[in-house]
Design an enzyme around this catalytic site. Structure first.
Site, PDB file in Angstrom:
ATOM      1  N   HIS A   1       0.822  -1.205   0.000  1.00 36.89           N
ATOM      2  CA  HIS A   1       0.000   0.000   0.000  1.00 36.89           C
ATOM      3  C   HIS A   1       0.862   1.264   0.000  1.00 36.89           C
ATOM      4  CE1 HIS A   1       1.144   0.676   4.183  1.00 36.89           C
ATOM      5  NE2 HIS A   1       0.960  -0.628   4.363  1.00 36.89           N
TER       6      HIS A   1
ATOM      7  N   ARG B   1      -5.657   0.954   4.470  1.00 38.49           N
ATOM      8  CA  ARG B   1      -4.543   1.416   3.640  1.00 38.49           C
ATOM      9  C   ARG B   1      -4.337   0.534   2.411  1.00 38.49           C
ATOM     10  NH1 ARG B   1      -2.754  -0.698   8.559  1.00 38.49           N
ATOM     11  NH2 ARG B   1      -0.924  -2.092   8.586  1.00 38.49           N
TER      12      ARG B   1
ATOM     13  N   GLU C   1      -1.123  -7.183   7.026  1.00 36.13           N
ATOM     14  CA  GLU C   1       0.258  -7.091   7.506  1.00 36.13           C
ATOM     15  C   GLU C   1       0.469  -8.142   8.603  1.00 36.13           C
ATOM     16  OE1 GLU C   1       3.380  -6.833   7.500  1.00 36.13           O
ATOM     17  OE2 GLU C   1       3.566  -4.666   7.176  1.00 36.13           O
TER      18      GLU C   1
ATOM     19  N   HIS D   1       0.677  -5.625   2.145  1.00 39.67           N
ATOM     20  CA  HIS D   1       1.524  -4.956   3.124  1.00 39.67           C
ATOM     21  C   HIS D   1       2.961  -5.451   3.011  1.00 39.67           C
ATOM     22  CE1 HIS D   1      -2.142  -3.440   5.157  1.00 39.67           C
ATOM     23  NE2 HIS D   1      -2.638  -4.547   4.628  1.00 39.67           N
TER      24      HIS D   1
END
Length: 269
Positions: free
Chosen positions: A11, A64, A91, A193
């Site tokens: 992102h 994000r 993530e 991520h």
């Protein structure tokens, strides 16, 4: 023999990736900065100029990732493409580090242990306290809708992860959802991520556990892989991965490295 294209992208810059903040985000839902939104738009323009038109898109459950994908798809004229979101593309869970600044964690644990927790392939950071405001047990996005039946993992109960854990929870999703469109010769975009991109680089490119410690992933930079689909239904990597903008990716990787470096001394390898 058909060909397929995989694009993986971290992102755009988030509010906590901003070097003035520099906090571990993990599963905490942190928005993009204006710079992060611009990075996502540039990623879309890069894909459009390279004539990369996604047929299938995958994101995590975090803003994000979601917003970066939407912005990039708008730029490439594919906002209508179906998107699948999964916690398995989140993530890695940074445990007790979530919400804490990198300098504070370095001071608390010391340089060697800090780097082990941050970059090791198979060592998890300390587990998050269930009383922490950054623990996800009561977050509705990890409730019934996230129970995908791919294995027995309950995302509400994850308290810390290493890169090895990320690969383990990613594999069943990858086989069930990402591989099929690639086998059909389609173009797949995964907006995720840093730790997930590192995991995919390790698996796709055959990078060793020691080498992956040194890989830093830039924000908002698409990395492209081409595959050949075999007659027996398999995928074969047709060449090395490539950044669509190698110079920008190199600068972004240096920024990612600097976030974890000690301001009082040289950056770690």
């Amino acid at each position: 023999m058909a060909t397929a294209t995989l694009v993986i992208m971290r992102h755009g810059e988030s509010a906590w990736t901003d070097k003035r903040v520099n906090r571990f985000a993990g599963w905490v839902d942190v928005p993009l900065t204006e710079r992060g939104r611009a990075q996502a738009a540039e990623a879309g323009r890069l894909m459009r100029e390279a004539d990369i038109r996604p047929d299938a898109v995958f994101t995590s459950l975090l803003e994000r990732s979601i917003v970066s994908a939407d912005i990039a798809l708008h730029e490439v004229g594919r906002l209508w493409v179906p998107v699948i979101r999964s916690w398995r593309l989140n993530e890695r869970h940074y445990g007790a580090f979530q919400g804490q600044t990198r300098p504070d964690m370095r001071k608390a644990y010391g340089e060697e242990l800090f780097e082990t927790y941050r970059r090791s392939f198979d060592v998890r950071p300390p587990e998050i306290d269930p009383a922490s405001p950054y623990f996800q047990a009561d977050d509705p996005r990890y409730g019934a809708l996230s129970q995908d039946g791919l294995d027995a993992t309950d995302p509400r109960q994850i308290r810390s992860e290493c890169l090895k854990d990320v690969i383990a929870r990613l594999e069943p999703f990858w086989g069930a959802y990402v591989t099929p469109p690639l086998l059909l010769g389609q173009t797949v975009l995964v907006v995720t991520h840093g730790s997930v991109v590192r995991s995919l680089i390790k698996v796709v490119e055959g990078v060793s556990a020691d080498q992956i410690r040194k890989v830093n992933v830039p924000t908002g930079q698409p990395r492209v892989y081409e595959f050949e689909t075999g007659g027996m239904g398999g995928l074969r990597l047709a060449g090395p991965g490539r950044w669509l903008d190698p110079d920008a990716a190199s600068r972004g990787a240096a920024e990612a490295l600097a976030l974890g470096s000690d301001p009082a001394g040289p950056a770690p390898a």
